[in-house]
Design an enzyme around this catalytic site. Structure first.
Site, PDB file in Angstrom:
ATOM      1  N   GLU A  58       0.907  -0.872   0.170  1.00 29.17           N
ATOM      2  CA  GLU A  58      -0.087  -0.146   0.292  1.00 29.17           C
ATOM      3  C   GLU A  58       0.383   0.828   0.611  1.00 29.17           C
ATOM      4  OE1 GLU A  58      -4.075  -1.438   2.150  1.00 29.17           O
ATOM      5  OE2 GLU A  58      -3.250  -0.449   3.470  1.00 29.17           O
ATOM      6  N   GLU A  69      -1.915 -10.148  -6.687  1.00 31.09           N
ATOM      7  CA  GLU A  69      -1.722 -10.370  -7.595  1.00 31.09           C
ATOM      8  C   GLU A  69      -0.747  -9.830  -8.774  1.00 31.09           C
ATOM      9  OE1 GLU A  69      -6.032 -10.449  -6.325  1.00 31.09           O
ATOM     10  OE2 GLU A  69      -4.557  -9.701  -6.437  1.00 31.09           O
ATOM     11  N   CYS A 101      -9.574  -7.923  -7.741  1.00 32.27           N
ATOM     12  CA  CYS A 101      -9.787  -6.620  -8.397  1.00 32.27           C
ATOM     13  C   CYS A 101     -10.061  -6.603  -9.189  1.00 32.27           C
ATOM     14  CB  CYS A 101      -9.510  -5.142  -7.065  1.00 32.27           C
ATOM     15  SG  CYS A 101      -7.760  -4.651  -8.663  1.00 32.27           S
ATOM     16  N   CYS A 104      -7.004  -6.425 -10.899  1.00 28.09           N
ATOM     17  CA  CYS A 104      -6.174  -7.359 -11.563  1.00 28.09           C
ATOM     18  C   CYS A 104      -6.589  -8.499 -12.623  1.00 28.09           C
ATOM     19  CB  CYS A 104      -6.059  -8.195 -10.086  1.00 28.09           C
ATOM     20  SG  CYS A 104      -4.723  -7.121  -8.519  1.00 28.09           S
TER      21      CYS A 104
END
Length: 152
Positions: A58, A69, A101, A104
């Protein structure tokens, strides 16, 4: 989501079990200072015997955040693997499984296997039950190249 199964971890073949275990292990290295939501991913490249792992990283600005991923994909590509057979994602989500997501999903679609798909395994850290699906079920209308086997 209609096209998935939830299976007992112990009923999966050893290759899949190992993939999930590696995703769970790398999850412990996640840098998730802001969300405290650790995610681990593991990729098995087609025809390969090496697993490529990644964890989420992050950033306070969120936009530069890297999903698990997408931190594993470059490792496989650097080793010359452009087709993925299976991907495991492990995260601790209350009452549900954590799927890749949208970004990804589209990234993984770039590296679909020879069969045009990728097997996806979603697990929680306990690794008791695993949701099993395909990338094509998670991203049914992906934007894909018609030149999938072009040499660079």
């Amino acid at each position: 989501m209609e096209n998935f199964k939830i299976l007992n971890f112990n009923l999966l073949n050893p290759i899949v079990q190992n993939l999930i275990k590696e995703a769970a292990e790398v999850r412990k290295k996640a840098y998730c200072t802001y969300s405290h939501f650790a995610v681990g991913a593991a990729i098995l490249a087609e025809g390969g015997d090496k697993v490529y792992t990644g964890c989420n990283i992050e950033n306070v600005a969120y936009s530069p955040t890297i999903c698990a991923e997408r931190s594993a994909v470059p490792k496989a590509v650097e080793d010359g693997h452009l087709k993925f057979e299976m991907v495991a994602v492990v995260a601790n989500s209350d009452g549900s499984y954590t799927a890749p997501c949208g970004v990804c999903r589209q990234t993984l679609a770039e590296f679909r296997g020879s069969n045009g798909d990728i097997d996806i395994y979603l697990s929680k850290p306990e690794m008791d039950q695993v949701l099993v699906t395909k990338l094509s079920q998670l991203l049914p209308l992906s934007f894909v190249s018609f030149n999938k086997d072009v040499d660079f």
